[in-house]
Design a protein around this motif. Structure first.
Motif, mmCIF file in Angstrom:
data_model
loop_
_atom_site.group_PDB
_atom_site.id
_atom_site.type_symbol
_atom_site.label_atom_id
_atom_site.label_comp_id
_atom_site.label_asym_id
_atom_site.label_seq_id
_atom_site.Cartn_x
_atom_site.Cartn_y
_atom_site.Cartn_z
ATOM 1 N N TYR A 80 16.430 13.381 -12.226
ATOM 2 C CA TYR A 80 17.243 12.249 -12.671
ATOM 3 C C TYR A 80 17.830 12.553 -14.066
ATOM 4 C CZ TYR A 80 14.551 9.957 -9.008
ATOM 5 O OH TYR A 80 13.938 9.651 -7.824
ATOM 6 N N LEU A 82 19.072 11.590 -17.669
ATOM 7 C CA LEU A 82 18.788 10.489 -18.609
ATOM 8 C C LEU A 82 20.088 10.202 -19.377
ATOM 9 C CD1 LEU A 82 15.308 11.710 -19.960
ATOM 10 C CD2 LEU A 82 15.814 10.295 -17.948
ATOM 11 N N VAL A 84 22.557 7.258 -21.446
ATOM 12 C CA VAL A 84 22.699 5.971 -22.149
ATOM 13 C C VAL A 84 24.129 5.880 -22.657
ATOM 14 C CG1 VAL A 84 21.973 4.539 -24.090
ATOM 15 C CG2 VAL A 84 20.270 5.857 -22.809
ATOM 16 N N SER A 109 14.089 6.168 -10.433
ATOM 17 C CA SER A 109 15.408 6.023 -11.054
ATOM 18 C C SER A 109 15.341 4.996 -12.192
ATOM 19 C CB SER A 109 16.448 5.606 -10.027
ATOM 20 O OG SER A 109 17.705 5.429 -10.625
ATOM 21 N N TRP A 110 14.593 3.905 -11.925
ATOM 22 C CA TRP A 110 14.440 2.874 -12.978
ATOM 23 C C TRP A 110 13.634 3.422 -14.149
ATOM 24 C CZ3 TRP A 110 10.117 0.574 -15.087
ATOM 25 C CH2 TRP A 110 10.359 -0.529 -15.916
ATOM 26 N N ASN A 113 15.861 5.577 -16.296
ATOM 27 C CA ASN A 113 16.716 4.766 -17.175
ATOM 28 C C ASN A 113 15.930 4.217 -18.365
ATOM 29 O OD1 ASN A 113 19.037 5.140 -15.650
ATOM 30 N ND2 ASN A 113 18.600 3.371 -14.330
ATOM 31 N N ALA A 116 15.281 6.946 -20.844
ATOM 32 C CA ALA A 116 16.508 7.281 -21.578
ATOM 33 C C ALA A 116 16.756 6.293 -22.701
ATOM 34 C CB ALA A 116 17.697 7.314 -20.624
ATOM 35 N N VAL A 117 16.609 4.988 -22.384
ATOM 36 C CA VAL A 117 16.813 3.953 -23.403
ATOM 37 C C VAL A 117 15.774 4.082 -24.512
ATOM 38 C CG1 VAL A 117 16.791 1.483 -23.856
ATOM 39 C CG2 VAL A 117 17.958 2.371 -21.824
#
Length: 616
Positions: A80, A82, A84, A109-110, A113, A116-117
C-alpha cells in the motif's frame, strides 16, 4: 500474517528507506533497506501510487521473489502506498501464509492511510520543533550580535509571523498604572492596515489584565456582538472589537523584564478561524522568555553605554575646561604683561616727553638769543674795527668766523634731534593706547608705522645678518572702527615673527624671492606690507616675508595656544594665538597664514571697517 515492513520516502536522497519491520522474515534482495523509486515491487507501488496485492505469490510475475516466498512458505502479498494530500510518504508491505480476504484488504488499506497521516503529522511536528529551535537560535544570536532592542523586536515579530504562517505579529508595551498600551513593532501582510500606535484600553480591558497577570490569551474565533455566540463578558467585548477590526483569531503571550516592565507578543489572523495548538503556545512562550532576556540585556547595555558616554563627555568637558582655563590664564598673563609694558612705555614716553618739550621750547628762545647776540657782535665789529690785542687773540682762539657759520647749523641739528625724539615718544604713546579701551575709528597705517618704529632696532643690520628692508604698499583705506591698542599688538606679534623667521633664514642663507611682489626684488631679507580695500565693509592687511617658510604640520598648528617652534625660553606660543583671538573674536575678522617650505610666509588680516557680519 507472517510479517510487515514500512519504507518511508526520504526527500533528500529520493529513496525509500526501511523504517519498521514486524514478524520473523529472513532477508531478501527484493526488499532491501533502501529502494529506488520504480525498482522492485515496492518501488513500483511508490511510483504508481496504487496498492498491489496477490494471493498467489509463487506464480505472480510482478512479485519477483518467488524463491524467497517459497522458502518462507508465503502465499499472499499486499503493498500500500502511504499518501497524504498527493504527497508520497512511503510504502507499507504485508506478507502472509494465507490469502487476504476483502475485509482484511480494506482494513490494511485503512491502516496504511492512518500510518501515512500519523507519519506526516510526526514530520510536521519535527519540522515545527526544528523551526522553533531555529527561531530561538536566531533570536539568541541576534541578542549576542547587536544588543539593539529595536533590531531584536523587529526580528522577533518577523520570524514569529513566518514561523506560524499568520497574517500579523506585533509587540506591545504595557503600563498598567497609566492604563496605557503601545504597539511599537509589527510584521504584517501587505493588505493589512498597520496597528502601530498608542491607545488606552476601553473595550480591551481584558488585554491589560492578562498582561498584568502574565496570563496567555487564546481567541480561536471572534464573533460580532450581534452573534448568538457572542458573550456579555470582557472576553466577548474584546472578540467583538477584534471582529470589527477584521481579526478572526488572536493569541497573546505576555512577558515581564527584570526591571518590571510589561509587554506582550500578539499573533493575529484575519483570514478565518485559526486554532492555536499547545506546541505553538509553547513556542511563543519560549520566544517571549528569550525576548525578556534580550530586553534586559539591551537595557543594561544601553545604561552602561549611556554611563560610559556621560563619563566620556564629562571627561572631555573637564579636559576642555582645563585647556580653556590654561589658555585663559596664559592670556591674562600675556595681557597683563602687555598692559604692564604699555604702562611702562607710556610712563617712559611721558618722562621723556617733559624734558624734550623743555628742550624744544627753549631751543626757539636760544636761537633768538644767539641771533641777537650775533647781531650785537656784528655791531661791535662795525663800531670798533680795531679791537685791542686781547680781543683779537680771543677771536682767533675761538675761530669766530667758523662759530658764526656753524652755530645756526648746530641749533638746527638740535631741533631735528628733538623732533625725532618727539616722534618716537608719540609712536610709543600711540602704540600703548592705554586711554583707548573702546572701539574707535583709527588710521590703520599709523598703527603699522608706530609698530615698525618700535621694531626699528631689529631691522638694522647685525653682526652676522643683513639689514631687513621693509616695503610698504598702502592702499587708500578709510578709518577703521577697532580696538587700536589690541590691533597694534597683532601687528607687533606678526611683524616680530616675520623678523624672527628672516633672522633664522639669514643665518642659513635661505631667503627666497617674493615673487608675488616683483620678480626683480633683490635677494635680501625683506618684509612686504600691503593694505587693500576689499569692499565697503572689509579691508585686508598682507604681511609677507621671504624667509624659509614652514611645513603644513607647523602651519596647521600656528594659532594653537602654547605651540611654538622656538627654543625654550625664546617663545611662549601665545603671540599668534592671542592675535587670532583679537582678530577673530574681538573684531569678527579673519586671520590666515599661507606658507610652504622654501617659499616664505604670508599672513592675511581681514577686518571689517565697522562691526558687521563675519567675512565668508
Amino acid at each position: 500474517m507472517a510479517g510487515a515492513k514500512i519504507w518511508l520516502f526520504a526527500t533528500d536522497s529520493q529513496m525509500l528507506e526501511l523504517q519498521a519491520v514486524a514478524g520473523q522474515l529472513s532477508y531478501s534482495e527484493a526488499f532491501p533497506v533502501r529502494i529506488a523509486i520504480g525498482i522492485s515491487i515496492i518501488g513500483f507501488i511508490a511510483h504508481n501510487r496504487q496498492p498491489y496485492h496477490t494471493n498467489n505469490l509463487l506464480k505472480d510475475a510482478w512479485f519477483g521473489a518467488s524463491t524467497w516466498a517459497e522458502e518462507e512458505q508465503l502465499s499472499a502479498f499486499a503493498g500500500y502506498p502511504l499518501i497524504v494530500e498527493d504527497r508520497l510518504i512511503g510504502v507499507m508491505a504485508v506478507f502472509s501464509k494465507r490469502a487476504f480476504s476483502v475485509e482484511l484488504d480494506n482494513t490494511l488499506s485503512w491502516v496504511a492511510n492512518a500510518i501515512a497521516v500519523a507519519v506526516d503529522r510526526s514530520w510536521a511536528r519535527e519540522a515545527l520543533m526544528s523551526r522553533r529551535e531555529s527561531l530561538l537560535f536566531q533570536l539568541a544570536n541576534q541578542i549576542r550580535k547587536s544588543l539593539d532592542l529595536n533590531t531584536i523586536l523587529t526580528t522577533a515579530v518577523s520570524e514569529i509571523r513566518n514561523l506560524l504562517n499568520i497574517d500579523r505579529c506585533q509587540f506591545m508595551w504595557c503600563w498598567p498604572h497609566q492604563a496605557y498600551l503601545s504597539i511599537t513593532h509589527e510584521s504584517a501582510a501587505s493588505d493589512i492596515a498597520s496597528g502601530l500606535g498608542d491607545f488606552s484600553p476601553t473595550d480591551t480591558t481584558i488585554l491589560m489584565e492578562k498582561i498584568q497577570n502574565l496570563e496567555t490569551l487564546r481567541i480561536e474565533e471572534t464573533h460580532d456582538s450581534t452573534s448568538e455566540l457572542a458573550e456579555d463578558t470582557d472576553l466577548g467585548i474584546l472578540q467583538a472589537s477584534l471582529f470589527h477590526q477584521g481579526i478572526s483569531s488572536q493569541l497573546l503571550v505576555p512577558l515581564e523584564t527584570r526591571t518590571g516592565q510589561l509587554g506582550a507578543i500578539i499573533c493575529s489572523h484575519c483570514s478565518g478561524p485559526r486554532p492555536w495548538s499547545n506546541s505553538e503556545v509553547e513556542l511563543l512562550q519560549a520566544v517571549t522568555d528569550q525576548l525578556a532576556i534580550a530586553i534586559d540585556q539591551a537595557e543594561l547595555y544601553a545604561q552602561t553605554h549611556a554611563a560610559a558616554f556621560a563619563a566620556k563627555t564629562q571627561a572631555e568637558q573637564l579636559s576642555e575646561a582645563l585647556e580653556t582655563l590654561k589658555s585663559t590664564q596664559a592670556q591674562l598673563i600675556q595681557h597683563e604683561k602687555m598692559s604692564s609694558l604699555g604702562q611702562m612705555i607710556a610712563g617712559i614716553a611721558h618722562e621723556i616727553n617733559n624734558p624734550v618739550n623743555f628742550i624744544t621750547g627753549n631751543l626757539t628762545h636760544a636761537s633768538n638769543y644767539i641771533e641777537d647776540l650775533m647781531d650785537l657782535l656784528k655791531l661791535y665789529q662795525d663800531s670798533y674795527p680795531n679791537a685791542d690785542r686781547t680781543i683779537q687773540d680771543k677771536t682767533q682762539d675761538i675761530d669766530l668766523e667758523f662759530l658764526e657759520e656753524d652755530l645756526p647749523s648746530l641749533l638746527e641739528s638740535m631741533q631735528v634731534g628733538a623732533e625725532r625724539i618727539r616722534q618716537i615718544v608719540l609712536s610709543l604713546r600711540n602704540f600703548s593706547r592705554l586711554d583707548e579701551s573702546e572701539m574707535k575709528p583709527v588710521n590703520i597705517h599709523e598703527g603699522i608705522d608706530n609698530t615698525l618704529m618700535i621694531l626699528q632696532h631689529r631691522l638694522k643690520p647685525k653682526t652676522a645678518n643683513q639689514a631687513i628692508q621693509v616695503i610698504k604698499e598702502y592702499g587708500n583705506l578709510p578709518q577703521i572702527e577697532c580696538y587700536p591698542g589690541q590691533l597694534n599688538q597683532v601687528f607687533m606679534n606678526i611683524l616680530s615673527n616675520a623678523i624672527d623667521a628672516l633672522e633664522a633664514s639669514s643665518e642659513l642663507s635661505a631667503v627666497v624671492p617674493i615673487t608675488s611682489y616683483s620678480s626683480s626684488l633683490p635677494l635680501m631679507p625683506t618684509i612686504w606690507i600691503q593694505t587693500k580695500y576689499i569692499n565697503d565693509q572689509w579691508i585686508a592687511i598682507h604681511v609677507i616675508d621671504n624667509g624659509q617658510g614652514m611645513s603644513e604640520e607647523v602651519r596647521s598648528r600656528l594659532f594653537d595656544p602654547f605651540f611654538t617652534t622656538k627654543p625654550v625660553g625664546k617663545g611662549t606660543g601665545l603671540g599668534l594665538s592671542i592675535s587670532y583671538q583679537i582678530v577673530v573674536e574681538k573684531h569678527k575678522g579673519k586671520l590666515q597664514c599661507f606658507s610652504e617650505v622654501g617659499k616664505g610666509a604670508e599672513f592675511i588680516i581681514a577686518i571689517p571697517i565697522a562691526p558687521t557680519e563675519p567675512l565668508t
